[in-house]
Design a protein around this motif. Structure first.
Motif, PDB file in Angstrom:
ATOM      1  N   CYS A 107       0.833  -1.209   0.000  1.00  0.00           N
ATOM      2  CA  CYS A 107       0.000   0.000   0.000  1.00  0.00           C
ATOM      3  C   CYS A 107       0.868   1.261   0.000  1.00  0.00           C
ATOM      4  O   CYS A 107       0.616   2.187  -0.758  1.00  0.00           O
ATOM      5  N   ARG A 108       1.867   1.252   0.845  1.00  0.00           N
ATOM      6  CA  ARG A 108       2.745   2.431   0.924  1.00  0.00           C
ATOM      7  C   ARG A 108       3.462   2.682  -0.398  1.00  0.00           C
ATOM      8  O   ARG A 108       3.565   3.814  -0.859  1.00  0.00           O
ATOM      9  N   LYS A 109       3.945   1.566  -1.003  1.00  0.00           N
ATOM     10  CA  LYS A 109       4.705   1.714  -2.262  1.00  0.00           C
ATOM     11  C   LYS A 109       3.796   2.148  -3.403  1.00  0.00           C
ATOM     12  O   LYS A 109       4.104   3.071  -4.153  1.00  0.00           O
ATOM     13  N   ILE A 110       2.664   1.444  -3.556  1.00  0.00           N
ATOM     14  CA  ILE A 110       1.780   1.706  -4.701  1.00  0.00           C
ATOM     15  C   ILE A 110       1.214   3.124  -4.656  1.00  0.00           C
ATOM     16  O   ILE A 110       1.192   3.841  -5.653  1.00  0.00           O
ATOM     17  N   PHE A 111       0.752   3.536  -3.463  1.00  0.00           N
ATOM     18  CA  PHE A 111       0.082   4.847  -3.374  1.00  0.00           C
ATOM     19  C   PHE A 111       1.036   5.958  -2.917  1.00  0.00           C
ATOM     20  O   PHE A 111       0.627   7.103  -2.782  1.00  0.00           O
ATOM     21  N   ARG A 112       2.306   5.564  -2.682  1.00  0.00           N
ATOM     22  CA  ARG A 112       3.329   6.532  -2.239  1.00  0.00           C
ATOM     23  C   ARG A 112       2.849   7.338  -1.024  1.00  0.00           C
ATOM     24  O   ARG A 112       2.839   8.569  -1.038  1.00  0.00           O
ATOM     25  N   VAL A 113       2.424   6.597   0.000  1.00  0.00           N
ATOM     26  CA  VAL A 113       1.977   7.245   1.237  1.00  0.00           C
ATOM     27  C   VAL A 113       2.910   6.832   2.389  1.00  0.00           C
ATOM     28  O   VAL A 113       3.522   5.768   2.327  1.00  0.00           O
ATOM     29  N   PRO A 114       3.006   7.656   3.435  1.00  0.00           N
ATOM     30  CA  PRO A 114       3.892   7.304   4.552  1.00  0.00           C
ATOM     31  C   PRO A 114       3.280   6.309   5.552  1.00  0.00           C
ATOM     32  O   PRO A 114       3.993   5.728   6.353  1.00  0.00           O
ATOM     33  N   SER A 132       0.276   3.099   6.332  1.00  0.00           N
ATOM     34  CA  SER A 132      -0.758   2.154   5.907  1.00  0.00           C
ATOM     35  C   SER A 132      -0.991   1.169   7.050  1.00  0.00           C
ATOM     36  O   SER A 132      -0.045   0.742   7.708  1.00  0.00           O
ATOM     37  N   ALA A 168      -4.798   3.584   3.503  1.00  0.00           N
ATOM     38  CA  ALA A 168      -3.610   4.353   3.125  1.00  0.00           C
ATOM     39  C   ALA A 168      -3.813   5.766   3.660  1.00  0.00           C
ATOM     40  O   ALA A 168      -4.910   6.324   3.535  1.00  0.00           O
ATOM     41  N   ASP A 210      -1.912   9.831   4.556  1.00  0.00           N
ATOM     42  CA  ASP A 210      -0.807  10.758   4.311  1.00  0.00           C
ATOM     43  C   ASP A 210      -0.953  11.960   5.234  1.00  0.00           C
ATOM     44  O   ASP A 210      -2.056  12.238   5.734  1.00  0.00           O
ATOM     45  N   ARG A 268      -4.425  14.884  -0.714  1.00  0.00           N
ATOM     46  CA  ARG A 268      -4.104  14.360  -2.041  1.00  0.00           C
ATOM     47  C   ARG A 268      -5.350  13.811  -2.711  1.00  0.00           C
ATOM     48  O   ARG A 268      -6.365  13.562  -2.081  1.00  0.00           O
TER      49      ARG A 268
END
Length: 309
Positions: free
Chosen positions: A36-43, A45, A128, A130, A134
């Motif tokens: 989740c963090r990688k795909i949506f680029r969030v800090p 999850s 997810a 942040d 966004r």
């Protein structure tokens, strides 16, 4: 038409059946929050399960706590609806005007949560988050929903498993099943049955000092040492975290105490090779025997009390 109360009762029943709250981290679920963090680029999850009064994270990435109160939890809003909840900017959401997780740590400005649906109930979310607002388009929502569906499949598979993946002991569910079967047999044949609870001493300190990977090695070694000291007919299961249960069929309490002393000594004598060097741990044990009119749960509770007594 189901009332809210009925829905909540059904939800908590499904969650109780899963028997997953307060269990240790597992790689399959950690992978999902990592994705989740990688795909949506969030800090941040989390894979969140919500019981009657709290939200508990089976997996969490970028969050310090393992659980928080249910009331202000954004995931609590998500489980009240059937489709994913997306809040592009929490400061513009009237329901979150005085929310402690928005205005205080971890300062959630963006939230997207897809429901975990099992047996017609929503037991939690994969979300997810942040610290800045966004957008989250239809493709992203669909991807998050797919990942939530994978989480549900994992939960179901985990529930079917009879073995704890880390230690090779019986899973909590399998141990409980075996305990109830042996209790019924003992009551029918008037044969003795004892059980014990084993707790690894100061385990939190091991995790805090050396990290979870070393903690896992320690738990596996403790389980192996305990198994080696038990007899063929005895059963050991992992109840959760650093706690194990032991079933001693056809054994009176005085004899059981002799077996438990062997287990305690075997664990204390074990030297565990880890990347951080050689570690030794000790364990505490409490034993109880099945008494007339009592069930498996009573016996297990008495063993637990004996350990702390």
């Amino acid at each position: 038409m189901h009332t809210t109360h009925d829905r909540e009762t059904q939800r908590l029943d499904v969650l109780a059946e899963l028997d997953i709250l307060d269990t240790p981290r597992e790689l399959a679920f950690d992978r999902l929050t990592g994705l989740c963090r990688k795909i949506f680029r969030v800090p941040m999850s989390t894979l969140t399960l919500i019981d009657g009064h709290r939200q508990w994270f089976k997996a969490s990435d970028g969050m310090e706590d393992r659980e928080t109160a249910r009331g202000p939890a954004l995931c609590n809003l998500a489980i009240a609806q059937d489709h994913p909840l997306v809040i592009p900017d929490t400061l513009r959401e009237p329901r979150l005007a005085d929310n402690i997780f928005v205005h205080g740590k971890p300062h959630i400005r963006f939230y997207a949560g897809a429901q975990l649906k099992m047996s017609g109930a929503v037991i939690g979310t994969l979300c997810a988050m942040d610290t800045r607002p966004r957008d989250f388009d239809a493709d992203a929502i669909s991807m998050l929903s797919d990942l939530a569906a994978v989480a549900v499949d994992e939960l179901m598979l985990r529930n079917l498993s009879m073995q704890d993946a880390l230690t090779g002991c019986s899973s909590r569910r399998a141990f409980r099943g075996e305990g109830e079967r042996l209790t019924a047999l003992a009551a029918r044949h008037l044969s003795p049955l004892a059980c014990a609870v084993l707790d690894v001493d100061h385990f939190k300190r091991v995790n805090d000092t050396y990290g979870h990977a070393v903690g896992d090695v320690v738990l596996a070694a403790v389980a192996e040492a305990a198994r080696g000291a038990l007899r063929g007919s005895d059963v050991i299961g992992r109840l959760g975290g650093e706690e194990f249960g032991i079933l001693l069929p056809h054994t009176r309490l005085d004899n059981a105490m002799g077996v438990l002393e062997k287990v305690r000594a075997a664990v204390a004598a074990t030297r565990i090779e880890t990347p951080a060097g050689t570690i030794g741990v000790t364990c505490s044990l409490g034993g109880a025997a099945l008494s007339p009119g009592n069930g498996f749960d009573d016996m297990l509770r008495n063993a637990d009390l004996a350990m702390y007594g």
